[in-house]
Design a protein around this motif. Structure first.
Motif, mmCIF file in Angstrom:
data_model
loop_
_atom_site.group_PDB
_atom_site.id
_atom_site.type_symbol
_atom_site.label_atom_id
_atom_site.label_comp_id
_atom_site.label_asym_id
_atom_site.label_seq_id
_atom_site.Cartn_x
_atom_site.Cartn_y
_atom_site.Cartn_z
ATOM 1 N N ASP A 293 0.822 -1.206 0.000
ATOM 2 C CA ASP A 293 0.000 0.000 0.000
ATOM 3 C C ASP A 293 0.861 1.263 0.000
ATOM 4 O O ASP A 293 2.086 1.206 0.165
ATOM 5 N N GLY A 294 0.196 2.398 -0.214
ATOM 6 C CA GLY A 294 0.901 3.666 -0.315
ATOM 7 C C GLY A 294 1.592 4.097 0.952
ATOM 8 O O GLY A 294 2.639 4.748 0.903
ATOM 9 N N ARG A 298 5.564 5.147 1.029
ATOM 10 C CA ARG A 298 6.010 6.459 1.489
ATOM 11 C C ARG A 298 7.023 6.328 2.622
ATOM 12 O O ARG A 298 8.021 7.063 2.676
ATOM 13 N N ASP A 336 -2.550 1.125 -5.707
ATOM 14 C CA ASP A 336 -2.368 1.976 -4.532
ATOM 15 C C ASP A 336 -0.953 2.548 -4.477
ATOM 16 O O ASP A 336 -0.746 3.759 -4.278
ATOM 17 N N VAL A 337 0.050 1.680 -4.656
ATOM 18 C CA VAL A 337 1.440 2.120 -4.535
ATOM 19 C C VAL A 337 1.818 3.068 -5.673
ATOM 20 O O VAL A 337 2.505 4.081 -5.449
ATOM 21 N N GLU A 340 0.661 6.532 -5.014
ATOM 22 C CA GLU A 340 1.508 7.205 -4.028
ATOM 23 C C GLU A 340 2.859 7.567 -4.625
ATOM 24 O O GLU A 340 3.429 8.612 -4.307
ATOM 25 N N ARG A 341 3.413 6.686 -5.482
ATOM 26 C CA ARG A 341 4.686 7.007 -6.139
ATOM 27 C C ARG A 341 4.580 8.309 -6.919
ATOM 28 O O ARG A 341 5.459 9.179 -6.831
#
Length: 500
Positions: A293-294, A298, A336-337, A340-341
């Motif tokens: 997940d994000g 992070r 999700d990731v 966030e990236r």
């Protein structure tokens, strides 16, 4: 407690909707190159690969032989860390000793060995020649060459020595370590050689150049090489002995490191990343993971990770979900990731590549992963099937298989990856031990995979991976759609000989 509203989805649950294919969308125009390490937005990554395929940090997958072959094809291997530091460093050094076109000699024999022993060696290695050195090692004193054209098991006694039939070094064309690949190929063609030994001034074998590699070099002209034209290679590290292992791997020449853990969202990975940054700055590149997940992305990006691996429980031999109830469908995790990236890049100006590790059961799953935003993929089962993997080739029920085991299995006993409390051994398994169907040469299979990926991108109107992600249109697959795609058809038997 918080329950996510979404359904956990796999890569198998999506299809790509074609976009307009324009005149410039041709296989030759498709660029599959990908960044491996973080970089400022708008600047090139310090390490890129021409083919976005990396091999998993597994004992059944990533050996020096496979690392060299994959680097020749434009990808990158990560030598596994479930072994003594000295052994892993030696494997990394074995890859770095080779420049593009120069091979590690992996079929060697002593002059005192028998022709029967030589036959067994050649059969096991599927080779037609061996290099003769004084101690039978890849870097012993070069004494000669012997091939299947130099003897015949029915004509010459299996108890006769290799020395009795070998072609001696004094009568062979060799080259010094300073020879360039162009000069080596000129020697091969001028003297009609199949093998050119590269020999140091003290008589020790450095490497070999093969005639058959000439066409490979022309076919795969985007090798993964460093500034000195040595093959690039990565290595896995853990959060236990990193302060001893990392310096040894850096000394051996590793181009890229990666924290190897089933769950990377931990303070231990944060501490290891901080160690690397405080000790080496940006001179040593290290990825981290795995995450789903994000939040976890992070956390690791803020700690200094150069790339982040995505995937828990989705590997073909991983049973973490069954054992611990932890994980997420690979497609949902990537979505999700990747979000966030991109948000992280916009906020900080730093782009941290994402690696899809797991859930890739077919070539088209790779295409879905790239469409969802993965920068590159990491593959275990895919590479374990090939000649170049270190696992044994076995026959089961009349069919050929390669042995394949997970790092979380009792066979691997990789406690440093699957840490179970204070125990120094695996309390329970998170991986299985089995077989995968033998698939032949890495070179042929990677070429086929590349052709499929390019064809998919062309159908989607893209010639670069980032544009493919930005423009991709995907649709979830219903159960009925899946059944339609897998309708049973009895296939016609095909003759083994195309001429029959």
């Amino acid at each position: 407690m918080r329950i996510l509203e979404e359904v956990s989805r796999t890569l198998n649950e999506y299809l790509l909707v074609p976009n307009l294919t324009t005149a410039d969308c041709t296989p030759a125009a498709v660029d599959l190159s990908a960044p491996l390490v973080r970089h400022r937005v708008g600047d090139p990554s310090a390490i890129r690969i021409a083919v976005p395929l990396t091999s998993a940090i597994m004992g059944a997958v990533s050996s020096p032989r496979l690392a060299i072959a994959l680097a020749q094809c434009g990808g990158l291997s990560f030598i596994h860390q479930n072994q003594p530091i000295e052994s892993q460093a030696a494997m990394v050094a074995a890859v770095k000793r080779h420049k593009a076109g120069f091979r590690f000699s992996d079929t060697n024999i002593k002059p005192s060995a028998t022709l029967g022993e030589l036959t067994t060696l050649l059969d096991a290695a599927e080779r037609d020649f061996a290099v003769v050195t004084d101690d039978g090692s890849a870097h012993g004193t070069f004494l000669g060459l012997i091939s299947t054209r130099d003897f015949h098991p029915q004509r010459h006694g299996t108890g006769d020595s290799v020395e009795s039939r070998m072609r001696r070094a004094a009568g062979l064309v060799t080259a010094p370590p300073t020879v360039s690949l162009s000069e080596a190929n000129t020697l091969i063609w001028d003297h009609r050689l199949d093998v050119l030994p590269v020999v140091a001034g003290d008589g020790r074998l450095e490497s070999i150049v093969l005639r058959r590699d000439y066409e490979l070099h022309k076919r795969f002209h985007n090798e993964s090489i460093d500034a000195e034209k040595r093959f690039r290679v990565g290595a896995g590290v853990n959060t236990r002995d990193y302060s001893q292992r990392i310096p040894a791997l850096v000394e051996a020449g590793a181009d890229l490191l990666c924290l190897d853990s089933s769950d990377g969202y931990s303070v231990w990975q944060h501490d290891t990343l901080r160690y690397v940054r405080e000790t080496y700055g940006d001179r040593v590149r290290v990825g981290a993971g795995n995450v789903v997940d994000g939040r976890a992305f992070r956390y690791l990006a803020d700690a200094g990770a150069d790339f982040v691996k995505v995937g828990i429980g989705g590997g073909s031999i991983c049973i973490t979900r069954d054992q611990k109830g932890i994980g997420r469908g690979q497609a949902s995790a990537l979505i999700d990731v990747v979000a966030e990236r991109d948000a992280y890049a916009q906020r900080t100006g730093e782009y941290v590549p994402v690696c899809c590790d797991g859930g890739l059961l077919s070539d088209y799953h790779m295409a879905i992963a790239f469409a969802l935003g993965a920068d590159f993929v990491m593959l275990g089962r895919y590479f374990a099937r090939f000649d170049e993997s270190p696992s044994p080739l076995v026959r089961v029920g009349g069919q050929l298989f390669k042995e394949y085991w997970g790092e979380g299995s009792n066979r691997a006993r990789n406690v440093s990856r699957y840490e179970h409390g204070d125990s120094q051994q695996l309390v329970f398994e998170e991986g299985v031990d089995g077989y995968v169907p033998y698939a032949g040469s890495l070179y042929d299979n990677v070429a086929t995979t590349i052709a499929k990926l390019k064809a998919t991108m062309i159908s989607c109107g893209s010639t670069a991976l980032r544009a493919f992600h930005d423009n991709a249109v995907l649709v979830p697959v219903s159960h009925q759609s899946y059944l339609q795609n897998t309708a049973e058809v009895r296939l016609r038997d095909r003759p083994s000989d195309p001429g029959q």
